[in-house]
Design a protein around this motif. Sequence first.
Motif, PDB file in Angstrom:
ATOM      1  N   ARG A  45      56.747 -15.033 -56.419  1.00  0.00           N
ATOM      2  CA  ARG A  45      56.214 -14.778 -57.770  1.00  0.00           C
ATOM      3  C   ARG A  45      54.753 -15.740 -57.883  1.00  0.00           C
ATOM      4  N   LEU A  46      54.801 -16.771 -57.377  1.00  0.00           N
ATOM      5  CA  LEU A  46      53.649 -17.647 -57.434  1.00  0.00           C
ATOM      6  C   LEU A  46      52.437 -16.959 -56.536  1.00  0.00           C
ATOM      7  N   THR A  47      52.926 -16.358 -55.569  1.00  0.00           N
ATOM      8  CA  THR A  47      52.020 -15.779 -54.533  1.00  0.00           C
ATOM      9  C   THR A  47      51.072 -14.555 -55.371  1.00  0.00           C
ATOM     10  N   LEU A  48      51.938 -13.800 -56.180  1.00  0.00           N
ATOM     11  CA  LEU A  48      51.337 -12.705 -56.863  1.00  0.00           C
ATOM     12  C   LEU A  48      50.279 -13.367 -57.761  1.00  0.00           C
ATOM     13  N   ILE A  49      50.911 -14.292 -58.627  1.00  0.00           N
ATOM     14  CA  ILE A  49      49.961 -14.729 -59.758  1.00  0.00           C
ATOM     15  C   ILE A  49      48.694 -15.151 -59.039  1.00  0.00           C
ATOM     16  N   LEU A  50      48.678 -15.932 -57.818  1.00  0.00           N
ATOM     17  CA  LEU A  50      47.474 -16.285 -57.133  1.00  0.00           C
ATOM     18  C   LEU A  50      46.560 -15.291 -56.914  1.00  0.00           C
ATOM     19  N   GLU A  51      47.225 -14.138 -56.464  1.00  0.00           N
ATOM     20  CA  GLU A  51      46.561 -12.831 -56.064  1.00  0.00           C
ATOM     21  C   GLU A  51      45.720 -12.248 -57.232  1.00  0.00           C
ATOM     22  N   GLN A  52      46.441 -12.267 -58.206  1.00  0.00           N
ATOM     23  CA  GLN A  52      45.898 -11.735 -59.621  1.00  0.00           C
ATOM     24  C   GLN A  52      44.808 -12.742 -59.670  1.00  0.00           C
ATOM     25  N   LEU A  53      44.913 -14.056 -59.943  1.00  0.00           N
ATOM     26  CA  LEU A  53      43.742 -14.935 -60.296  1.00  0.00           C
ATOM     27  C   LEU A  53      42.513 -14.526 -59.203  1.00  0.00           C
ATOM     28  N   LYS A  54      42.851 -14.493 -58.092  1.00  0.00           N
ATOM     29  CA  LYS A  54      41.806 -14.360 -57.254  1.00  0.00           C
ATOM     30  C   LYS A  54      41.036 -12.687 -57.186  1.00  0.00           C
ATOM     31  N   HIS A  55      41.754 -11.976 -57.707  1.00  0.00           N
ATOM     32  CA  HIS A  55      41.206 -10.624 -58.084  1.00  0.00           C
ATOM     33  C   HIS A  55      40.277 -10.871 -59.357  1.00  0.00           C
ATOM     34  N   SER A  56      40.830 -11.455 -60.224  1.00  0.00           N
ATOM     35  CA  SER A  56      40.116 -11.791 -61.356  1.00  0.00           C
ATOM     36  C   SER A  56      38.813 -12.438 -61.296  1.00  0.00           C
ATOM     37  N   PHE A  57      38.957 -13.291 -60.417  1.00  0.00           N
ATOM     38  CA  PHE A  57      37.663 -14.301 -59.936  1.00  0.00           C
ATOM     39  C   PHE A  57      36.590 -13.220 -59.399  1.00  0.00           C
ATOM     40  N   GLN A  58      37.067 -12.559 -58.566  1.00  0.00           N
ATOM     41  CA  GLN A  58      35.981 -11.653 -57.689  1.00  0.00           C
ATOM     42  C   GLN A  58      35.535 -10.636 -58.693  1.00  0.00           C
ATOM     43  N   MET A  59      36.063 -10.230 -59.757  1.00  0.00           N
ATOM     44  CA  MET A  59      35.863  -9.231 -60.771  1.00  0.00           C
ATOM     45  C   MET A  59      34.935  -9.774 -61.778  1.00  0.00           C
TER      46      MET A  59
END
Length: 220
Positions: free
Chosen positions: A108-122
Amino acid sequence: MEMRSRRLSKDNTYYALKQKIIDSELEPDQAVNEENLAALLGVSRTPLREAIQRLENEDFLVRQPNGRLRVAPLTITEVEEIFLIRSMLEGHTARSAARNATARDIQRLTLILEQLKHSFQMGDKQDVVSYGFEFHDYLSEISTLKTFEKVLNQLRDRSLRYCRYVSLHGDWNTQADEEHLAILQRIVARDEDGAEQAMREHILSSLSTALERIRGIEQT
């Protein structure tokens, strides 16, 4: 049924008004009055007055000596206090999370950070803030430190207000993304000391960014 509807209306008004303050739709130190707020939210005066009283008690709204209302200002002193308290408490929650996290929690924590990283890139700055808080909230939940979690919840919305404000006036640097990952890596490794230290450093780094941004805004 009527009592339940009235209670829901009162709570919804409170949450809606609070969210507008957190998101800076109602700006720091902005003068407000009941008539304008009622029109903005589409509610009657009764639930609005109860919402205002709750938000005064929580220091989101300030009643001036002349009786007029203002949105609470953002101050250097308050942001320092909030983030310093968070650094101490969340250091302990990260330590406890390193001891308690299950494989499902790590996923779950890994998924949250993947979503955070994607948001940052976008360039979705407010989503970056939302996922960052989701990460912190989940660590607090799995830490099993109930008193810590309760105190952090009391600080959460005031801290979120500062983070949203900072994001409206510029970007968080990529360092924040790396800091979250460092925390997770130490949790995965069951490194309790490392997780605590990484969390403290992350929050103090965020404080430094917030102070720099707020001071810059004040000077413009």
